[in-house]
Design a protein around this motif. Structure first.
Motif, PDB file in Angstrom:
ATOM      1  N   ARG A 103      -6.534  10.162 -17.638  1.00 46.20           N
ATOM      2  CA  ARG A 103      -5.547  11.239 -17.706  1.00 46.20           C
ATOM      3  C   ARG A 103      -4.230  10.788 -17.097  1.00 46.20           C
ATOM      4  O   ARG A 103      -4.182   9.858 -16.288  1.00 46.20           O
ATOM      5  CB  ARG A 103      -6.061  12.488 -16.992  1.00 46.20           C
ATOM      6  N   THR A 104      -3.141  11.442 -17.491  1.00 44.00           N
ATOM      7  CA  THR A 104      -1.865  11.167 -16.848  1.00 44.00           C
ATOM      8  C   THR A 104      -1.896  11.753 -15.438  1.00 44.00           C
ATOM      9  O   THR A 104      -2.522  12.798 -15.206  1.00 44.00           O
ATOM     10  CB  THR A 104      -0.696  11.775 -17.639  1.00 44.00           C
ATOM     11  N   TYR A 125       0.073  13.465 -13.560  1.00 47.32           N
ATOM     12  CA  TYR A 125       0.639  14.791 -13.297  1.00 47.32           C
ATOM     13  C   TYR A 125       0.472  15.678 -14.528  1.00 47.32           C
ATOM     14  O   TYR A 125       1.424  16.255 -15.032  1.00 47.32           O
ATOM     15  CB  TYR A 125       2.114  14.669 -12.920  1.00 47.32           C
ATOM     16  N   ASN A 126      -0.764  15.785 -14.998  1.00 42.31           N
ATOM     17  CA  ASN A 126      -0.986  16.481 -16.268  1.00 42.31           C
ATOM     18  C   ASN A 126      -0.936  17.999 -16.155  1.00 42.31           C
ATOM     19  O   ASN A 126      -0.872  18.689 -17.170  1.00 42.31           O
ATOM     20  CB  ASN A 126      -2.319  16.049 -16.898  1.00 42.31           C
TER      21      ASN A 126
END
Length: 380
Positions: free
Chosen positions: A264-265, A267-268
């Motif tokens: 995941r990124t 700062y999703n």
């Protein structure tokens, strides 16, 4: 929006799996429908949005967040929110993952788990991203159809699960039909899923079904099992935070969450979404009122449509799956001309169906009147 990517100079760069994907259909553009219909107010029933507003506690949390400014990044771990979810569900916070909507977690699961050629089992009709995200990874997707009465087909699920999937997507209640699986039916899927497979129970609409004593709590059904699983939930539906994009998953173990964290990124999930979700989680009265009002409208509108001769699937959600008896694209177009947006279903075998999420009683009355007039005109 089932467009295939057109040939361009960049076409050789695009993976074969991506080039052949159908597009996700978000429903018609409200501005375009306003122009087509000449209506100053469009009734949008295509995206399962709640018409009753957010909790006052949510509005205050977002207001305070705005006052604090947007210059700083959000907490990449979402600790305050995962702690709150964990406390409310009696689950360790390290077994909770946050997403930009629960559909983001569907994507992360496919990225973390699937290899090309892996088998994924899901429902038909079903949520399109349960098919699209696995196909992005080169996986094979097999769909288990419902019965003619839109019920659970135990034999079909048994046969599909025996084929050895790596990932199983099961939505309860189902999107788009709104039907729910009872405890015995869920138990059959769990028992039939190979222990080597990851079972993903998508409960995006679970809050609407929970008042029904026949609805099984997926977390309680899976909590004690020593096998890989994850239950997905969201603040986009019953909590009314669709515009903030915030969902979460409760996993069988912390190792699965750590694997999702790797893809995941960082700062999703943005700061206002995290603050709003904490506030929404604490306002039980607002959630209960939303669920109660939604259930009353589902029952009322279902009765009116059936009285007009339309086939409507019994729904445990905030939307209805309606067999119009006519091509869904044409029915949706006629509704657009009346200033109403629904989701025309195009999945093979269900091309005469529309999915309509409900709004206020006044909007719903306009929808019922227009839909029944359109279908009656086509029958005459």
């Amino acid at each position: 929006m089932n467009r295939v990517l057109a040939p361009t100079a960049s076409a050789p760069l695009i993976r074969r799996e991506v080039a052949g994907l159908p597009g996700y259909d978000p429903g018609a553009d409200p501005d375009e429908v306003a122009v087509l219909s000449g209506s100053r107010r469009v009734i949008k029933l295509s995206n399962s949005e709640i018409p009753y507003g957010v909790s006052p506690a949510v509005a205050e949390a977002v207001r305070l967040g705005i006052a604090d400014g947007f210059a700083r990044y959000p907490d990449p771990t979402g600790k305050r929110l995962t702690d709150a979810i964990g406390k409310s569900l009696d689950v360790p916070a390290d077994r909770i993952v946050l997403g930009n909507g629960s559909e983001n977690i569907l994507e992360l699961l496919c990225q973390a788990v699937l290899d090309p050629g892996d088998l994924v089992i899901t429902q038909a009709p079903g949520f399109s991203l349960h098919e699209i995200f696995p196909r992005v990874m080169g996986a094979r997707v097999e769909k288990v159809p419902v019965t003619a009465e839109f019920g659970f087909d135990a034999a079909a699920w048994r046969d599909a699960l025996a084929a050895g999937p790596k990932l199983v997507f099961l939505a309860n209640p189902c999107n788009p039909t709104g039907a729910m699986l009872g405890a015995g039916e869920l138990d059959r899927v769990v028992a039939g899923t190979p222990e080597s497979a990851l079972l993903v129970l998508d409960e995006a609409y679970g809050e609407f079904a929970r008042p029904d004593p026949e609805y099984p709590d997926g977390l309680e059904a899976l909590r004690t099992l020593d096998r890989p699983w994850i239950v997905l939930r969201t603040f986009s539906k019953a909590y009314g935070l669709a515009g903030l994009r915030i969902g979460y998953g409760i996993a069988s173990d912390a190792a699965l969450v750590r694997a999702l964290d790797r893809v995941r990124t960082p700062y999703n999930v943005n700061r206002p979404a995290q603050d709003a979700a904490v506030a929404a989680l604490g306002d039980h009265a607002h959630l209960a009122d939303t669920v109660r009002r939604t259930g009353l409208e589902i029952a009322r509108v279902t009765d009116r449509l059936r009285a007009a001769g339309l086939r409507v699937v019994p729904s445990s959600t905030n939307f209805l799956f309606i067999d119009t008896g006519h091509p869904s694209d044409r029915v949706a177009w006629e509704l657009h001309r009346a200033g109403i947006i629904v989701k025309a279903w195009r999945e093979p075998g269900y091309e005469n169906h529309i999915r309509a999420s409900l709004s206020t009683p006044e909007d719903n009355d306009v929808f019922v009147r227009c839909l029944t007039e359109i279908c009656a005109k086509d029958r005459s």
